[in-house]
Enzyme design. Structure first.
Site, mmCIF file in Angstrom:
data_model
loop_
_atom_site.group_PDB
_atom_site.id
_atom_site.type_symbol
_atom_site.label_atom_id
_atom_site.label_comp_id
_atom_site.label_asym_id
_atom_site.label_seq_id
_atom_site.Cartn_x
_atom_site.Cartn_y
_atom_site.Cartn_z
ATOM 1 N N ARG A 1 -1.532 -5.128 -6.718
ATOM 2 C CA ARG A 1 -2.125 -4.201 -5.617
ATOM 3 C C ARG A 1 -1.819 -2.563 -5.957
ATOM 4 N NH1 ARG A 1 -4.062 -3.878 0.112
ATOM 5 N NH2 ARG A 1 -4.112 -6.241 -0.012
ATOM 6 N N GLU B 1 -1.133 -0.429 7.355
ATOM 7 C CA GLU B 1 -0.536 0.236 6.189
ATOM 8 C C GLU B 1 -1.141 1.526 5.815
ATOM 9 O OE1 GLU B 1 0.806 -3.449 3.490
ATOM 10 O OE2 GLU B 1 -1.229 -3.533 4.310
#
Length: 834
Positions: free
Chosen positions: A364, A775
């Site tokens: 990621r 997030e």
């Protein structure tokens, strides 16, 4: 037949129905006051009015446990009642970072009065490795020790104090060996927890060779302690069928169920894991809540007694992993206007001693090393370095923030090289028509939204007027320097592990018309349960207060994914809606067949609104109260329970080629931050922050704004004050609030403007066209770090942006200022008299 109102007025007491009883008139008054604030006046009321046309979903509503939170009635693990003979567990932890365990003498530990059981690796009947994805995480040390704080053994005693005293009596002999604490050195030696991965688009070497300019740099990005208010804790109870019930503060109940069962050597169905709420998680309880549940379950099965495991803060911080520190390098080719043509980025993640989730986390980081900018023809390489520290794990953003930092550093550096304002360079490099493809092969949608969002914030924050004022101030101020930065965020939403993008829900309607929903997500304060109740209420045409949530349990919704990757509302909201729509369709079929058979009303025109089933329009309209409909369905033997399921479509990723579509969609945002820096001390303050964030059509604007505010402050803390320190022996010395500094109320900017982007629903078929909000706001904190670099750059007349590793503590800021002052200020700041 009685209406729902009639039924409700004759309902049994709240205690008999399972509702939380009011403990005082004050709590009732607080509830009414909070409801009044939301429905009556103030910003929450404005949000409610703006979204009133969308029904229950889309309104600003209080968190479903808000009153319980503020009155102290919300039960966390330590609040759960246990039998008087419940056992208390303490852990024996390794005092060294690397070595071999040559002797573990536990005889004196067992002999201490009050000690009931002592267990180590030899006492585990089932699996001893509890690695969540890949092996490498032993429940207890067998011989090799890999970090300070690794669990050697556990003691169960009649009291927590006795258990703590007992662990000091163990005889521990270790053949200590050198420890590796440097991830760069580990990478150079090829010491990795997982193989290196590469993503590439085009001929990056040719892009570098043909570029007018090449800029390069490196940075160290520090880790971060989760510092949840409720530490790692669980309560394990025995069951009559030799199983266990585990109450745990946990983001992934199904994984804990699996690991507990494997450690005990029993079937999964013999283990039930329950999570009502967490006092914070942030990723720290996605995988690393399971070891304590496994240890507690072992003791419960051996003794037949309820067991409590609660880690003291210092033990918690030493024994559990953090956000991955990263060492990033970049080399980019640019044209004369500062537009990136291509290049290479190298990311080294400090994974600690084992894989844990590091493969996906470094992936990621690689996915997000572009942030909101087109890298052109680029290669991104991600290394997973092994060091002798606790295995680093998930943390809000899951590697994305660390990846974004490298390109944000490059943006500032390009601006200084070209002689332009950093915002100008950022805007030139944004994804745009003709440059919409990422380096991993996914097209970025809604780029017009990205540009419009930044332009709106540029205007509302008065960026250019403030830039001129700050430049003039810095020219006249030799000591205090001000800085300004506006940084964007583009964050991909979905689990990058495809199989995790699924969710289930279980819906019950009772004969009084009340509704109960259960789903696979967990509540850690982020408002997920509230949003799920809103979704169900929206579908069934009810008020949200008529829908109640129950604790997440593995015996209700099985095989669930973790509450992570910002996907809790997306996945579980869709599953709850699926269940609601199936049940609604069944009720419509029943009503059409049995209630409106001879009235010629169209089945397709039926709807649930305002607590009624409504059929037809105008003079032919017919209404049945929800309660009457439910009772009629029950008396006609129509099922009032339904399960729902959802799997995210379209996503895929081929690790062999490094190409695919790992994300269902992107969420965007931007923050403008202004700081003042004392260049003689390194002290600084954040003077003003303006945020505009994209949440699509918000499910709950009040909760979403709270998430944006909290995420930003947590991200700012990661980049400024939260410094993890280990000594040369590998022992964490920042192991409590006295030595580890999270942001406090006093760190809030005095001017803090936060707004949600309006009029841009999600282009993908998410739940009511909303977007995830857990997030993405975290990365808005990068604006503060960039503003600090901007303030320091003014010392060079904006010719150079200094390297500023994170966290950018006052000490690091002072060192950067001293370096610049030595290079650009040949004469003393104040001339001596005479």
């Amino acid at each position: 037949m009685r209406t729902l109102t009639d039924i409700a007025s004759k309902a049994p007491s709240s205690q008999a129905s399972g509702a939380e009883p009011d403990v005082s008139e004050d709590s009732a008054r607080a509830r009414e006051e909070l409801r009044g604030r939301i429905k009556g006046s103030g910003p929450l009321a404005r949000d409610t009015e703006a979204s009133s046309s969308r029904g229950a979903a889309g309104r600003s509503q209080a968190h479903e446990s808000a009153i319980k939170h503020v009155t102290g009635r919300a039960a966390y693990i330590d609040d759960l009642r246990a039998p008087t003979d419940a056992l208390h567990v303490a852990l024996g932890l390794s005092p060294v970072a690397h070595g071999r365990l040559t002797r573990l003498g536990l005889e004196e530990v067992k002999a201490l009065p009050g000690v009931v059981d002592v267990i180590a690796i030899a006492d585990v009947p089932g699996h001893t490795d509890i690695g969540p994805v890949f092996p490498g995480d032993p429940i207890f040390v067998e011989d090799e020790i890999s970090y300070v704080g690794q669990v050697l053994f556990a003691v169960a005693a009649e009291s927590h104090r006795t258990a703590r005293e007992a662990i000091r009596l163990a005889v521990v002999e270790i053949d200590e060996q050198p420890a590796c604490l440097d991830p760069v050195a580990a990478a150079q030696r090829g010491e990795f927890v997982r193989p290196t991965h590469v993503q590439q688009s085009g001929d990056w070497e040719q892009a570098l060779a043909s570029a007018a300019h090449v800029v390069e740099g490196e940075q160290f990005v520090g880790g971060q302690e989760h510092f949840y208010l409720e530490g790692q804790a669980c309560l394990v109870q025995p069951t009559e069928d030799e199983g266990v019930i585990v109450h745990t503060s946990n983001q992934h109940p199904s994984e804990t169920q699996k690991l507990v069962a494997e450690v005990l050597g029993i079937p999964f169905h013999a283990v039930t894991v329950e999570v009502r709420r967490m006092g914070g998680g942030f990723g720290g309880k996605e995988t690393q809540a399971s070891p304590w549940a496994c240890i507690g379950a072992l003791i419960t099965r051996r003794t037949g007694r309820t067991t409590r495991v609660r880690l003291p803060r210092a033990d918690d911080m030493r024994a559990t992993g953090k956000r991955h520190p990263f060492h990033n390098r970049y080399r980019l080719g640019i044209d004369d206007k500062g537009v990136i043509l291509g290049g290479e980025l190298t990311l080294i993640g400090d994974c600690g001693y084992s894989p844990d989730l590091s493969d996906a986390i470094v992936d990621r980081a690689m996915f997000h090393s572009d942030n909101a900018y087109s890298l052109g023809e680029a290669r991104v390489t991600g290394h997973r370095a092994r060091t002798h520290t606790a295995s680093n794990t998930a943390f809000r953003g899951f590697g994305g923030p660390q990846g974004m930092m490298v390109i944000e550093a490059a943006m500032d550096d390009i601006a200084r090289r070209i002689g332009e304002d950093p915002l100008t360079i950022r805007k030139r490099n944004l994804y745009r028509p003709g440059r919409q493809m990422t380096h991993y092969g996914q097209q970025v949608d809604q780029i017009a939204l990205l540009h419009e969002l930044i332009e709106q914030l540029e205007t509302s924050s008065e960026y250019w007027a403030r830039r001129r004022a700050i430049t003039e101030f810095n020219a006249e101020s030799p000591i205090v320097k001000r800085g300004l930065a506006l940084t964007p965020v583009k964050f991909g939403i979905s689990f990058t592990a495809k199989h995790l993008n699924q969710a289930g829900a279980l819906l019950h309607v009772y004969t009084d018309g009340s509704v109960m929903i259960n789903h696979g997500g967990t509540e850690m304060g982020q408002g997920l349960h509230t949003k799920i109740c809103q979704v169900v209420a929206q579908e069934l045409g009810l008020d949200t207060e008529e829908v109640r949530i129950t604790a997440t349990r593995t015996d209700k919704v099985p095989n669930t994914s973790p509450t992570a990757a910002s996907s809790g509302a997306d996945l579980n909201g869709q599953a709850a809606r699926d269940a609601s729509r199936k049940l609604k369709a069944r009720l419509f079929d029943f009503a059409h067949e049995h209630l409106y058979r001879d009235q010629g009303l169209d089945r397709e025109e039926m709807r649930l609104e305002a607590g009624h089933l409504i059929a037809g329009h105008g003079e032919s309209e017919r209404r049945i109260p929800w309660g009457e409909l439910v009772q009629a369905a029950y008396l006609n033997r129509i099922s009032l329970s339904e399960k729902g399921f959802y799997a995210t479509p379209l996503i895929h990723y081929d690790r062999n080629t490094g190409q695919g579509r790992p994300f269902y969609y992107y969420a965007f945002g931007a923050a403008a931050a202004e700081v003042s820096v004392d260049t003689l001390t390194g002290e600084y303050q954040v003077d003003r922050v303006d945020i505009l964030h994209d949440v699509g059509d918000s499910l709950n604007p009040a909760i979403d704004i709270g998430q944006v505010e909290g995420g930003f402050i947590q991200g700012m803390g990661w980049l400024t004050s939260e410094e993890l320190k280990w000594n040369d022996a590998g022992r964490l010395i920042s192991d409590g609030p006295a030595t580890y500094k999270i942001p406090t109320y006093g760190d809030l900017p005095p001017v803090f403007n936060v707004k949600l982007m309006e009029g841009h629903p999600n282009s993908m078929a998410s739940i009511y066209r909303s977007k995830a909000v857990g997030e993405p706001p975290f990365m808005l904190g990068m604006a503060v770090w960039s503003a600090l670099r901007d303030a320091l750059a003014s010392m060079t007349d904006y010719a150079e942006a200094p390297r500023l590793d994170t966290p950018a503590t006052p000490e690091r800021v002072l060192l950067a200022a001293e370096t610049l002052r030595a290079r650009y200020t040949p004469w003393p700041l104040v001339e001596e008299e005479g």
